[in-house]
Scaffold this active site. Sequence first.
Site, PDB file in Angstrom:
ATOM      1  N   LYS A 154       4.084 -15.428   2.523  1.00  0.00           N
ATOM      2  CA  LYS A 154       3.973 -16.199   1.276  1.00  0.00           C
ATOM      3  C   LYS A 154       5.410 -16.490   0.832  1.00  0.00           C
ATOM      4  O   LYS A 154       5.834 -16.111  -0.265  1.00  0.00           O
ATOM      5  CB  LYS A 154       3.177 -15.363   0.259  1.00  0.00           C
ATOM      6  CG  LYS A 154       2.803 -16.094  -1.022  1.00  0.00           C
ATOM      7  CD  LYS A 154       1.734 -17.162  -0.827  1.00  0.00           C
ATOM      8  CE  LYS A 154       1.465 -17.883  -2.138  1.00  0.00           C
ATOM      9  NZ  LYS A 154       0.696 -19.126  -1.952  1.00  0.00           N
ATOM     10  N   TYR A 201       0.818  -1.216   0.000  1.00  0.00           N
ATOM     11  CA  TYR A 201       0.000   0.000   0.000  1.00  0.00           C
ATOM     12  C   TYR A 201       0.855   1.271   0.000  1.00  0.00           C
ATOM     13  O   TYR A 201       0.339   2.368  -0.210  1.00  0.00           O
ATOM     14  CB  TYR A 201      -0.949   0.025   1.210  1.00  0.00           C
ATOM     15  CG  TYR A 201      -1.948  -1.122   1.244  1.00  0.00           C
ATOM     16  CD1 TYR A 201      -2.061  -2.008   0.173  1.00  0.00           C
ATOM     17  CD2 TYR A 201      -2.772  -1.327   2.334  1.00  0.00           C
ATOM     18  CE1 TYR A 201      -2.956  -3.060   0.200  1.00  0.00           C
ATOM     19  CE2 TYR A 201      -3.677  -2.375   2.365  1.00  0.00           C
ATOM     20  CZ  TYR A 201      -3.756  -3.244   1.293  1.00  0.00           C
ATOM     21  OH  TYR A 201      -4.652  -4.283   1.330  1.00  0.00           O
ATOM     22  N   ASP A 209      -4.705  -6.796   6.255  1.00  0.00           N
ATOM     23  CA  ASP A 209      -5.943  -6.107   5.896  1.00  0.00           C
ATOM     24  C   ASP A 209      -7.039  -7.141   5.633  1.00  0.00           C
ATOM     25  O   ASP A 209      -8.164  -7.055   6.144  1.00  0.00           O
ATOM     26  CB  ASP A 209      -5.667  -5.276   4.624  1.00  0.00           C
ATOM     27  CG  ASP A 209      -6.807  -4.353   4.269  1.00  0.00           C
ATOM     28  OD1 ASP A 209      -7.739  -4.228   5.060  1.00  0.00           O
ATOM     29  OD2 ASP A 209      -6.761  -3.764   3.163  1.00  0.00           O
ATOM     30  N   ASP A 253      -2.339 -18.412   2.268  1.00  0.00           N
ATOM     31  CA  ASP A 253      -3.507 -19.131   1.725  1.00  0.00           C
ATOM     32  C   ASP A 253      -3.996 -20.176   2.727  1.00  0.00           C
ATOM     33  O   ASP A 253      -5.201 -20.341   2.953  1.00  0.00           O
ATOM     34  CB  ASP A 253      -3.207 -19.742   0.347  1.00  0.00           C
ATOM     35  CG  ASP A 253      -1.803 -20.317   0.233  1.00  0.00           C
ATOM     36  OD1 ASP A 253      -0.988 -20.103   1.153  1.00  0.00           O
ATOM     37  OD2 ASP A 253      -1.514 -20.990  -0.776  1.00  0.00           O
ATOM     38  N   ASP A 306     -10.201  -8.677   8.541  1.00  0.00           N
ATOM     39  CA  ASP A 306     -11.641  -8.619   8.255  1.00  0.00           C
ATOM     40  C   ASP A 306     -12.265 -10.010   8.330  1.00  0.00           C
ATOM     41  O   ASP A 306     -13.398 -10.177   8.800  1.00  0.00           O
ATOM     42  CB  ASP A 306     -11.904  -8.007   6.869  1.00  0.00           C
ATOM     43  CG  ASP A 306     -12.090  -6.495   6.962  1.00  0.00           C
ATOM     44  OD1 ASP A 306     -11.725  -5.924   8.012  1.00  0.00           O
ATOM     45  OD2 ASP A 306     -12.593  -5.892   5.998  1.00  0.00           O
TER      46      ASP A 306
END
Length: 360
Positions: free
Chosen positions: A195, A146, A251, A227, A255
């Site tokens: 990852k 970001y 992020d 994942d 959620d």
Amino acid sequence: MSYKIGCIPGDGIGPEVVREARKVLDAVGKKYGHEFIYTEIDMGGCSIDKYGEPLTDEAIEKAKASDAVLMGSIGGNTSTSPWYKLPPEKRPEAGLLKIRKSLGLFANLRPSYLYEELKDACPLRAEVADAGFDMLIMRELTGGLYFGERYTKEIDGVMTAVDTLSYNENEIRRIAVKAFEIAGKRRKKVISIDKANVLDSSRLWRKVVNEVAGDYPDIELEHMLVDNAAMQLVKNPAPFDVVLTENMFGDILSDEAAEISGSIGMLSSASLNETKFGLYEPSGGSAPDIAGKNIANPIATILSAAMMLRFTFDLDKEADAIENAVREVLKAGIRTGDIMSDGCRKVSTSEMGDEIAGRV
Ligand code: NAD
């Protein structure tokens, strides 16, 4: 002891829920002999109305002069409020980004806890919900994808968009240290999500996290690919304690973790910098649809105040008192409208604050 708390009531339900959190903090102060001194700080839409900008330099100075900041939420109805006709840098949310940047808040903490009494609101299978869960997502907030270089341009006649994911070892180390420190106050387990089978940034992440782990021999460390983590969170969330991860993975996963816990009105959060300073706020927004009606759930803000006691002021016993009071209130069947179920007693925002303060 006396503690200086910057208070940002903000917009919408913000002032209502912050008022209740202060009520509970004052009950803690009275019982344990602490003095909480509040300084009001304008931010968001209310600051735009007064000063023409969402966060003034004076407001930032007031926040910096505090030991911690307790915030409600900012913003209005994004379709109808005149605040959203302003240029993006003048809108309420710009204040949020500015305060995070000005205070160097690089670590975002979002607990996700399944209350026994609210299991019906959990969307997971009954046997998974029955096992319960109690985790803390620790998301890096100021680096990664970001904040990297980005552009969209035509390359060899083809429109191409590029986003850059970069982390340096210092950015990784400082958040890893926070995760291990906080795990020491919990069940002493860090699961670091990356990852590393594909990304260089993740391989450096894993290396630095392993180095930091060497300084915390009593904390168990496990690495998990993102994942797999996304699957495990819905399949078997019980073993997760502190979940350490970079900005974008955090992020998304925070959620997911929020959703499985039930109501947004229950979820607290904290953003920390390299010192003990933190900004504490509910995970939800300003809920303009229910603002001013005294029906919002103040528990997320009250639990954010408990996090402030634990992580900034090191008042663990006092934080426990608030968290236990919330549990007792739920056990007694007392509910605001958003978490109401059959056989429970429905209360207003201020009555919920009274009930929790009375049980501290
Ligand atoms: P929201 O979280 O404000 O509301 C979503 C839904 O959840 C609404 O139905 C609302 O009534 C309900 N809800 C939220 N908190 C609740 C509580 N404590 N008790 C009971 N019900 C609650 O999200 P939104 O509608 O997308 O956003 C509204 C405004 O909030 C926007 O301006 C947005 O930018 C802002 N916002 C601010 C923050 C922040 O201050 N950190 C975070 C998210 C959104």
